[in-house]
Scaffold this motif. Sequence first.
Motif, PDB file in Angstrom:
ATOM      1  N   PHE A   1       0.834  -1.195   0.000  1.00 26.88           N
ATOM      2  CA  PHE A   1       0.000   0.000   0.000  1.00 26.88           C
ATOM      3  C   PHE A   1       0.876   1.255   0.000  1.00 26.88           C
ATOM      4  CE2 PHE A   1      -2.416  -3.478   1.665  1.00 26.88           C
ATOM      5  CZ  PHE A   1      -3.681  -3.306   1.127  1.00 26.88           C
ATOM      6  N   VAL A   2       0.596   2.152  -0.938  1.00 29.22           N
ATOM      7  CA  VAL A   2       1.348   3.394  -1.072  1.00 29.22           C
ATOM      8  C   VAL A   2       0.366   4.557  -1.242  1.00 29.22           C
ATOM      9  CG1 VAL A   2       3.394   2.286  -2.044  1.00 29.22           C
ATOM     10  CG2 VAL A   2       1.564   3.031  -3.564  1.00 29.22           C
ATOM     11  N   ARG A   3       0.902   5.799  -1.352  1.00 27.70           N
ATOM     12  CA  ARG A   3       0.046   6.980  -1.356  1.00 27.70           C
ATOM     13  C   ARG A   3      -0.193   7.579  -2.738  1.00 27.70           C
ATOM     14  NH1 ARG A   3      -0.683   8.643   3.907  1.00 27.70           N
ATOM     15  NH2 ARG A   3       0.841   7.842   5.405  1.00 27.70           N
ATOM     16  N   SER A   4       0.490   7.096  -3.760  1.00 27.97           N
ATOM     17  CA  SER A   4       0.296   7.686  -5.086  1.00 27.97           C
ATOM     18  C   SER A   4       0.433   6.627  -6.172  1.00 27.97           C
ATOM     19  CB  SER A   4       1.314   8.804  -5.332  1.00 27.97           C
ATOM     20  OG  SER A   4       2.625   8.265  -5.447  1.00 27.97           O
ATOM     21  N   HIS A   5      -0.138   6.925  -7.336  1.00 24.84           N
ATOM     22  CA  HIS A   5      -0.060   5.993  -8.455  1.00 24.84           C
ATOM     23  C   HIS A   5       1.379   5.858  -8.954  1.00 24.84           C
ATOM     24  CE1 HIS A   5      -1.306   3.707 -11.915  1.00 24.84           C
ATOM     25  NE2 HIS A   5      -0.727   4.584 -12.728  1.00 24.84           N
ATOM     26  N   ARG A   6       2.104   6.962  -8.958  1.00 24.94           N
ATOM     27  CA  ARG A   6       3.506   6.924  -9.403  1.00 24.94           C
ATOM     28  C   ARG A   6       4.328   6.005  -8.504  1.00 24.94           C
ATOM     29  NH1 ARG A   6       6.646  12.502 -10.267  1.00 24.94           N
ATOM     30  NH2 ARG A   6       5.044  12.613 -11.903  1.00 24.94           N
ATOM     31  N   ALA A   7       4.108   6.106  -7.192  1.00 23.78           N
ATOM     32  CA  ALA A   7       4.839   5.247  -6.256  1.00 23.78           C
ATOM     33  C   ALA A   7       4.463   3.779  -6.462  1.00 23.78           C
ATOM     34  CB  ALA A   7       4.547   5.675  -4.822  1.00 23.78           C
ATOM     35  N   SER A   8       3.193   3.509  -6.755  1.00 24.77           N
ATOM     36  CA  SER A   8       2.761   2.119  -6.947  1.00 24.77           C
ATOM     37  C   SER A   8       3.426   1.499  -8.170  1.00 24.77           C
ATOM     38  CB  SER A   8       1.237   2.064  -7.078  1.00 24.77           C
ATOM     39  OG  SER A   8       0.798   2.673  -8.276  1.00 24.77           O
ATOM     40  N   GLU A   9       3.577   2.269  -9.236  1.00 24.51           N
ATOM     41  CA  GLU A   9       4.239   1.755 -10.436  1.00 24.51           C
ATOM     42  C   GLU A   9       5.710   1.488 -10.170  1.00 24.51           C
ATOM     43  OE1 GLU A   9       3.103   0.808 -13.256  1.00 24.51           O
ATOM     44  OE2 GLU A   9       1.014   1.443 -13.080  1.00 24.51           O
ATOM     45  N   ARG A  10       6.358   2.395  -9.430  1.00 32.11           N
ATOM     46  CA  ARG A  10       7.779   2.221  -9.119  1.00 32.11           C
ATOM     47  C   ARG A  10       8.000   0.992  -8.242  1.00 32.11           C
ATOM     48  NH1 ARG A  10       8.333   6.628  -6.731  1.00 32.11           N
ATOM     49  NH2 ARG A  10       8.316   5.893  -4.566  1.00 32.11           N
ATOM     50  N   VAL A  11       7.156   0.807  -7.236  1.00 30.40           N
ATOM     51  CA  VAL A  11       7.279  -0.340  -6.323  1.00 30.40           C
ATOM     52  C   VAL A  11       6.998  -1.646  -7.062  1.00 30.40           C
ATOM     53  CG1 VAL A  11       6.259  -1.459  -4.307  1.00 30.40           C
ATOM     54  CG2 VAL A  11       6.769   0.981  -4.252  1.00 30.40           C
ATOM     55  N   LYS A  12       5.998  -1.638  -7.918  1.00 29.96           N
ATOM     56  CA  LYS A  12       5.653  -2.842  -8.684  1.00 29.96           C
ATOM     57  C   LYS A  12       6.841  -3.322  -9.518  1.00 29.96           C
ATOM     58  CE  LYS A  12       2.395  -4.428 -12.264  1.00 29.96           C
ATOM     59  NZ  LYS A  12       3.337  -4.502 -13.392  1.00 29.96           N
ATOM     60  N   LYS A  13       7.499  -2.413 -10.194  1.00 31.89           N
ATOM     61  CA  LYS A  13       8.646  -2.774 -11.026  1.00 31.89           C
ATOM     62  C   LYS A  13       9.802  -3.287 -10.175  1.00 31.89           C
ATOM     63  CE  LYS A  13      11.771  -0.861 -14.510  1.00 31.89           C
ATOM     64  NZ  LYS A  13      12.122   0.365 -15.300  1.00 31.89           N
ATOM     65  N   SER A  14      10.057  -2.618  -9.045  1.00 34.62           N
ATOM     66  CA  SER A  14      11.177  -2.993  -8.188  1.00 34.62           C
ATOM     67  C   SER A  14      10.967  -4.359  -7.539  1.00 34.62           C
ATOM     68  CB  SER A  14      11.363  -1.926  -7.111  1.00 34.62           C
ATOM     69  OG  SER A  14      12.371  -2.291  -6.202  1.00 34.62           O
ATOM     70  N   ILE A  15       9.769  -4.617  -7.023  1.00 40.07           N
ATOM     71  CA  ILE A  15       9.496  -5.887  -6.349  1.00 40.07           C
ATOM     72  C   ILE A  15       9.446  -7.037  -7.355  1.00 40.07           C
ATOM     73  CG2 ILE A  15       7.827  -7.157  -4.966  1.00 40.07           C
ATOM     74  CD1 ILE A  15       9.471  -5.042  -3.471  1.00 40.07           C
ATOM     75  N   SER A  16       8.946  -6.778  -8.550  1.00 37.55           N
ATOM     76  CA  SER A  16       8.957  -7.811  -9.598  1.00 37.55           C
ATOM     77  C   SER A  16      10.377  -8.255  -9.896  1.00 37.55           C
ATOM     78  CB  SER A  16       8.289  -7.287 -10.871  1.00 37.55           C
ATOM     79  OG  SER A  16       6.920  -7.036 -10.660  1.00 37.55           O
ATOM     80  N   ASN A  17      11.279  -7.301  -9.960  1.00 29.71           N
ATOM     81  CA  ASN A  17      12.685  -7.615 -10.215  1.00 29.71           C
ATOM     82  C   ASN A  17      13.286  -8.416  -9.064  1.00 29.71           C
ATOM     83  OD1 ASN A  17      15.281  -7.184 -11.724  1.00 29.71           O
ATOM     84  ND2 ASN A  17      15.794  -6.095  -9.835  1.00 29.71           N
ATOM     85  N   PHE A  18      12.914  -8.087  -7.823  1.00 33.79           N
ATOM     86  CA  PHE A  18      13.434  -8.820  -6.663  1.00 33.79           C
ATOM     87  C   PHE A  18      12.946 -10.265  -6.670  1.00 33.79           C
ATOM     88  CE2 PHE A  18      12.808 -10.344  -2.309  1.00 33.79           C
ATOM     89  CZ  PHE A  18      14.091 -10.228  -1.803  1.00 33.79           C
ATOM     90  N   LEU A  19      11.674 -10.474  -6.995  1.00 32.34           N
ATOM     91  CA  LEU A  19      11.113 -11.827  -7.003  1.00 32.34           C
ATOM     92  C   LEU A  19      11.782 -12.708  -8.046  1.00 32.34           C
ATOM     93  CD1 LEU A  19       7.310 -10.998  -6.597  1.00 32.34           C
ATOM     94  CD2 LEU A  19       8.750 -12.174  -4.930  1.00 32.34           C
ATOM     95  N   THR A  20      12.039 -12.158  -9.213  1.00 32.60           N
ATOM     96  CA  THR A  20      12.615 -12.956 -10.296  1.00 32.60           C
ATOM     97  C   THR A  20      14.123 -13.157 -10.141  1.00 32.60           C
ATOM     98  OG1 THR A  20      12.765 -10.929 -11.637  1.00 32.60           O
ATOM     99  CG2 THR A  20      10.834 -12.311 -11.946  1.00 32.60           C
ATOM    100  N   SER A  21      14.838 -12.122  -9.728  1.00 36.42           N
ATOM    101  CA  SER A  21      16.297 -12.215  -9.657  1.00 36.42           C
ATOM    102  C   SER A  21      16.797 -12.843  -8.367  1.00 36.42           C
ATOM    103  CB  SER A  21      16.923 -10.827  -9.837  1.00 36.42           C
ATOM    104  OG  SER A  21      16.514  -9.965  -8.792  1.00 36.42           O
ATOM    105  N   GLN A  22      16.167 -12.515  -7.234  1.00 36.87           N
ATOM    106  CA  GLN A  22      16.643 -13.007  -5.953  1.00 36.87           C
ATOM    107  C   GLN A  22      15.968 -14.306  -5.517  1.00 36.87           C
ATOM    108  OE1 GLN A  22      19.173 -11.634  -4.122  1.00 36.87           O
ATOM    109  NE2 GLN A  22      19.488 -10.276  -5.875  1.00 36.87           N
ATOM    110  N   LEU A  23      14.644 -14.371  -5.589  1.00 30.17           N
ATOM    111  CA  LEU A  23      13.926 -15.549  -5.124  1.00 30.17           C
ATOM    112  C   LEU A  23      13.693 -16.590  -6.218  1.00 30.17           C
ATOM    113  CD1 LEU A  23      11.242 -14.034  -2.703  1.00 30.17           C
ATOM    114  CD2 LEU A  23      13.622 -14.639  -2.277  1.00 30.17           C
ATOM    115  N   LYS A  24      14.041 -16.256  -7.454  1.00 29.88           N
ATOM    116  CA  LYS A  24      13.905 -17.194  -8.588  1.00 29.88           C
ATOM    117  C   LYS A  24      12.452 -17.629  -8.792  1.00 29.88           C
ATOM    118  CE  LYS A  24      18.329 -16.888  -8.761  1.00 29.88           C
ATOM    119  NZ  LYS A  24      18.927 -15.947  -9.745  1.00 29.88           N
TER     120      LYS A  24
END
Length: 471
Positions: free
Chosen positions: A281-304
């Motif tokens: 949960f975040v406060r703006s649409h821009r922040a939600s898009e940034r977090v979505k991209k960052s966490i997607s990268n963490f799931l694929t690269s770090q947790l496989k």
Amino acid sequence: MEHQQDIAYQLDLFMERRLDTIHQYGDRKHVEGANLSLGKQVKRVNKQGRALATDLIGIVCSHDNLHRAFKQVKRNKGAAGIDRVPVGKFSTWYAEYGESMVDNILLGTYYPQSVRSVMIPKANGGDRELGIPTVQDRVIQQAISQVLTPIYENEFSNYSYGFRPKRSAHQALKQASEYVSDDMYYVVDMDMKSFFDEVNHDRLIWKLSHKVEDQRLLLLIRRYLQCGIMKGGVTSVRIKGTPQGSPLSPLLSNVVLDELDKELESRGHCFVRYADDFSIFVRSHRASERVKKSISNFLTSQLKLKVNEEKSISCESSKTELLGYTILNNGTLIIGRSRTARLKSKVRMVTKRNRGRSLKQVVEELNPILRGWFNYFKWASCKRILNDIDAWIRRKLRCYRLKQCKKTIAAKRFLNNLGVRTWQSWILALSGKGWWRKSSSPQSHQAMSLQWFDKLGLYNMSINYEKFRVN
């Protein structure tokens, strides 16, 4: 990563050397000592927080722990595995072969049997594969879970709610509602593609080894991860994933995703996770898009793990669902549209007019469905929705009962016997309208009133909602 693979690769070699030094009777004596309180044994950890190697396998194989595990498996019921031995006959089997099973586990020579593959339909379409282990393996996995859960429970995040003692989906929803009430009504709703089928075995064993020193226990868990799945008499080897349907799978999934929880906490995100469903949960649409991209990268690269990009969205909380609920922008919980549609689909299946069941039998089948659905969604603001659903269900049942009359004279007598005047009963009985139209007529409502359904025993969600609100 090389270090992780090395640990996993060397595990089997270590066990081969270890077996040469294990004395069977010495281990049996250790099992007898492990019959002490499970809570006291689990608390014995060293300064690094890693569970003592000499304790865990003995606690798993202790009589008390196995007895509790069997009681839990029996309580859960479930189908038989590939050996076709039902839960009710396990006690007989254990009396004859239990000691040999425990010895094999202690010596590291126990190998699980393949799991039976069963496909069940998903609510949103498609099929989900479940692996049904034998009762014997379910008991052992439950015994392992009972030992590891207290060790890991204190390590898990406070924002993880799935498959944990004294935690529930409603607690996750309450926390999410508080976030939205605090103006964080933009949500990153991530969907992991076939999570249980994508778990990396090497990485999971490496993660477990941080807390568990007992190499025999780690080897046993790895064998459960790698045991084959039988489909049509052919067993296929599993190289990744945890089989859904096993008692150990929920705990292992939390161990895998605890790394995600810790990452989100370190970044200062507000989130809730229930099993593989999590929302940030975040406060703006821009922040939600940034977090979505960052966490997607963490799931694929770090947790496989794989991310389902099509189903992963960032939007206002009122435009998506969390655990079947929708959270409005002011934090109010309402029932998600998909769950209402799913309930109506179940009701339609039970009230099919060609089933050949008495109305009493139909009501007895409906009641558990309605009671369970209501108990899950009673925390929502849903008075009007429940009134509408109850009215719709009663109309379905009126339609079902009228069609059972079949002939005109039978319909007239049925209505007449329930207090409808003779001439009014004839009007409806002789009508050329369809059964669904007839079910909404004044005569149908008079004959099959609310009081009539109460006497029949139909579960009324609206009335129970009012009682719940008062209490």
